[in-house]
Design a protein around this motif. Structure first.
Motif, mmCIF file in Angstrom:
data_model
loop_
_atom_site.group_PDB
_atom_site.id
_atom_site.type_symbol
_atom_site.label_atom_id
_atom_site.label_comp_id
_atom_site.label_asym_id
_atom_site.label_seq_id
_atom_site.Cartn_x
_atom_site.Cartn_y
_atom_site.Cartn_z
ATOM 1 N N TYR A 14 36.668 39.816 47.335
ATOM 2 C CA TYR A 14 35.477 39.620 46.873
ATOM 3 C C TYR A 14 34.276 39.296 47.783
ATOM 4 O O TYR A 14 33.094 39.332 47.490
ATOM 5 C CB TYR A 14 35.610 38.239 45.998
ATOM 6 C CG TYR A 14 36.295 38.398 44.445
ATOM 7 C CD1 TYR A 14 35.966 39.067 43.353
ATOM 8 C CD2 TYR A 14 37.688 37.918 44.595
ATOM 9 C CE1 TYR A 14 36.793 39.236 42.236
ATOM 10 C CE2 TYR A 14 38.336 38.040 43.533
ATOM 11 C CZ TYR A 14 37.992 38.749 42.416
ATOM 12 O OH TYR A 14 38.987 38.767 41.153
ATOM 13 N N SER A 150 34.839 41.404 37.670
ATOM 14 C CA SER A 150 35.764 40.181 37.493
ATOM 15 C C SER A 150 35.057 38.626 37.779
ATOM 16 O O SER A 150 35.465 37.808 37.295
ATOM 17 C CB SER A 150 36.693 40.626 38.533
ATOM 18 O OG SER A 150 37.876 39.275 38.873
ATOM 19 N N LEU A 151 34.270 38.788 38.637
ATOM 20 C CA LEU A 151 33.539 37.397 39.233
ATOM 21 C C LEU A 151 32.873 37.112 37.861
ATOM 22 O O LEU A 151 32.667 36.103 37.731
ATOM 23 C CB LEU A 151 32.580 37.846 40.271
ATOM 24 C CG LEU A 151 33.410 38.054 41.770
ATOM 25 C CD1 LEU A 151 32.252 38.535 42.656
ATOM 26 C CD2 LEU A 151 33.892 36.596 41.866
ATOM 27 N N MET A 154 34.988 35.386 35.309
ATOM 28 C CA MET A 154 35.578 34.185 36.041
ATOM 29 C C MET A 154 34.521 33.101 35.746
ATOM 30 O O MET A 154 34.836 31.850 35.393
ATOM 31 C CB MET A 154 36.131 34.337 37.453
ATOM 32 C CG MET A 154 37.354 35.071 37.708
ATOM 33 S SD MET A 154 38.122 35.128 39.254
ATOM 34 C CE MET A 154 37.204 36.017 39.901
ATOM 35 N N ILE A 280 41.800 32.905 35.258
ATOM 36 C CA ILE A 280 41.021 32.836 36.606
ATOM 37 C C ILE A 280 42.003 33.178 37.636
ATOM 38 O O ILE A 280 41.640 33.913 38.470
ATOM 39 C CB ILE A 280 40.407 31.489 36.535
ATOM 40 C CG1 ILE A 280 39.254 31.568 35.328
ATOM 41 C CG2 ILE A 280 39.536 31.382 38.075
ATOM 42 C CD1 ILE A 280 38.731 30.068 35.354
ATOM 43 N N GLU A 283 43.155 36.814 38.026
ATOM 44 C CA GLU A 283 41.964 37.939 38.472
ATOM 45 C C GLU A 283 41.748 37.518 39.860
ATOM 46 O O GLU A 283 41.507 38.434 40.660
ATOM 47 C CB GLU A 283 40.720 37.556 37.647
ATOM 48 C CG GLU A 283 40.964 37.959 36.158
ATOM 49 C CD GLU A 283 39.627 38.574 35.688
ATOM 50 O OE1 GLU A 283 38.536 39.014 36.468
ATOM 51 O OE2 GLU A 283 39.409 38.781 34.548
ATOM 52 N N LEU A 284 41.764 36.188 40.575
ATOM 53 C CA LEU A 284 41.322 35.872 41.737
ATOM 54 C C LEU A 284 42.383 36.548 42.490
ATOM 55 O O LEU A 284 42.144 37.333 43.699
ATOM 56 C CB LEU A 284 41.428 34.239 42.156
ATOM 57 C CG LEU A 284 40.129 33.664 41.693
ATOM 58 C CD1 LEU A 284 40.430 32.264 41.987
ATOM 59 C CD2 LEU A 284 39.015 34.452 42.894
ATOM 60 N N TRP A 285 43.788 36.338 42.151
ATOM 61 C CA TRP A 285 44.684 36.997 42.915
ATOM 62 C C TRP A 285 44.411 38.551 43.201
ATOM 63 O O TRP A 285 45.008 39.156 44.203
ATOM 64 C CB TRP A 285 46.251 36.660 42.405
ATOM 65 C CG TRP A 285 47.210 37.572 42.980
ATOM 66 C CD1 TRP A 285 47.858 37.278 44.223
ATOM 67 C CD2 TRP A 285 47.911 38.472 42.418
ATOM 68 N NE1 TRP A 285 49.012 38.335 44.302
ATOM 69 C CE2 TRP A 285 48.771 38.953 43.300
ATOM 70 C CE3 TRP A 285 47.827 39.246 40.926
ATOM 71 C CZ2 TRP A 285 49.845 40.001 42.924
ATOM 72 C CZ3 TRP A 285 48.868 39.922 40.773
ATOM 73 C CH2 TRP A 285 49.696 40.838 41.712
ATOM 74 N N SER A 288 41.766 39.615 44.997
ATOM 75 C CA SER A 288 41.642 39.332 46.606
ATOM 76 C C SER A 288 42.913 39.854 47.368
ATOM 77 O O SER A 288 42.462 40.099 48.342
ATOM 78 C CB SER A 288 41.716 37.847 46.529
ATOM 79 O OG SER A 288 40.596 37.135 46.081
#
Length: 423
Positions: A14, A150-151, A154, A280, A283-285, A288
């Motif tokens: 990100y 995605s951001l 979230m 969340i 999606e972060l995983w 990233s």
């Protein structure tokens, strides 16, 4: 610039997305508007209840954040492509700021408060669709676009977790109308950020359209036919729309389920956070740790098994098991990043604004349908069996849609290394 950003995003998760100046402005504007909406929803509900003493009117004030959404998404969708994005976004924010400011006036009657809230909800799908489509112009249509989307998701999920608590805290020290004034200020700041922090770009579908047909019913129907008329794009759209009908079931029924197993209100609050926290985290995983090709490969497997953790409801589990199941369902939503890329690759650029607006409108509408159906089924069937049924039916629907998408993709041309049709 967009191509360079996409390459950097593929390597650095990100962080490279935030290096794009325009995206930083859009991101902060999104955060302000989402928090403003959450605070307004709580404050308006309290304000209407205090004015009327009616639980029905209080609930209606909250429901009006959803009910006009579908109508606005259908009627206003053509504007997302036929008007410059910056103008549309700024106008929507200014309209919402004006509506919130009017709510603050002491003499505003309850009926007017409800109309003003409905007006804010009416333009919300146009704003969200236009903003999502403009991310393709700011970040490019590749992986950076997927991470930007995605951001934004979230932020919306986090706002639900943080915003309601923040709104409740604000109302302990501020009157409801004063809290709503903060919403007006948030929308005004968002409008200024978008107006002066983003570039002026022409409407993507301005060429070849006449003034008489650029917007209105004919353009709306044409946009719907274009999105749902092409086989592969229809399958992708339904993969966004239909699974939430079943994913929402355990959330919609958490209160009666908690009561059935003897869980207290504290446990209910924790369970309500489990699915969005899992979403969340997933999606972060994915954003990233994985690249575009890996995220594309995991779409089908994660979508296929995403509802299966809910089968544990068959044994009426306690709070720890329910928490684990809801977290797992949320984590499986990481497949949405790959699905986003497939979708933006399948949508023609001149249709992107309408497609994104209709996508968000349908998603909201189908979530509402899912809540209603889950509640209706629970009138006749025990809650835990309703959730099990949602898991079984939802999994069957997802498998059928994946098979349809695979068939449509085979018939539409060669596939790229990321799994979608080469263009």
């Amino acid at each position: 610039m967009a191509t360079t950003t996409a390459h950097r995003a593929a390597r650095g998760g990100y962080r490279p997305v935030f290096r794009v100046r325009e995206f930083r402005y859009v991101f902060v504007a999104h955060l302000l508007s989402v928090l403003g909406i959450v605070v307004a929803e709580i404050s308006l509900t309290v304000l209407v209840f205090r004015a009327t003493g009616s639980p029905l009117m209080s609930a209606l004030a909250f429901a009006l954040g959803f009910l006009p959404y579908g109508l606005g998404g259908i009627l206003l969708a053509p504007l997302a492509d036929h008007r410059p994005a910056r103008s549309v976004l700024t106008a929507c924010d200014l309209l919402c700021a004006g509506c919130a400011a009017a709510m603050v006036l002491p003499g505003t009657p309850v009926g007017a408060l409800l109309v003003l809230r409905a007006a804010m909800a009416f333009v919300a799908p146009l704003f969200q669709g236009t903003r999502n489509a403009s991310l393709g112009d700011i970040l490019g249509p590749g992986d950076a676009f997927v991470l930007g989307r995605s951001l934004m998701r979230m932020v919306a999920q986090s706002a639900q977790l943080v915003g309601f608590g923040l709104g409740g805290l604000l109302l302990t020290v501020l009157a409801p109308r004063t809290a709503i004034a903060l919403t007006a200020a948030g929308f005004l700041c968002s409008a200024l950020l978008l107006r002066y922090g983003t570039r002026a770009r022409p409407a993507r579908a301005a060429a070849g359209t006449s003034a008489g047909t650029s917007v209105g019913a004919a353009a709306t129907l044409a946009g719907i036919r274009a999105v749902l008329g092409e086989r592969r794009l229809r399958a992708l759209t339904l993969l966004f729309w239909l699974p939430p009908v079943f994913v929402i079931a355990p959330e919609a029924l958490l209160a009666p389920y908690a009561d059935a197993i003897g869980a207290g209100t504290a446990a209910l609050g924790v369970m309500m956070c489990a699915l969005p926290v899992g979403t969340i985290a997933g999606e972060l995983w994915a954003g990233s740790a994985l690249g575009p090709a890996a995220r594309s490969r995991m779409v089908a497997p994660l979508a296929a098994v995403g509802l299966l953790p809910l089968l544990v409801y068959a044994v009426r589990p306690g709070v720890p098991v329910v928490l684990a199941a809801l977290l797992a369902v949320g984590l499986a939503q990481a497949h949405t990043l790959g699905l986003d890329q497939w979708y933006v690759d399948a949508v023609p650029e001149e249709l992107r604004g309408r497609a994104m607006t209709l996508l968000g409108t349908g998603l909201m509408a189908f979530q509402g349908v899912g809540m209603a159906l889950a509640g209706l089924a629970a009138e006749f069937v025990p809650v835990h069996l309703v959730v099990v049924g949602a898991a079984v039916l939802g999994t069957a629907v997802v498998l059928l849609l994946l098979a349809e998408l695979r068939s449509a993709t085979r018939g539409s041309g060669p596939r790229s290394e990321t799994g979608h049709t080469a263009k």
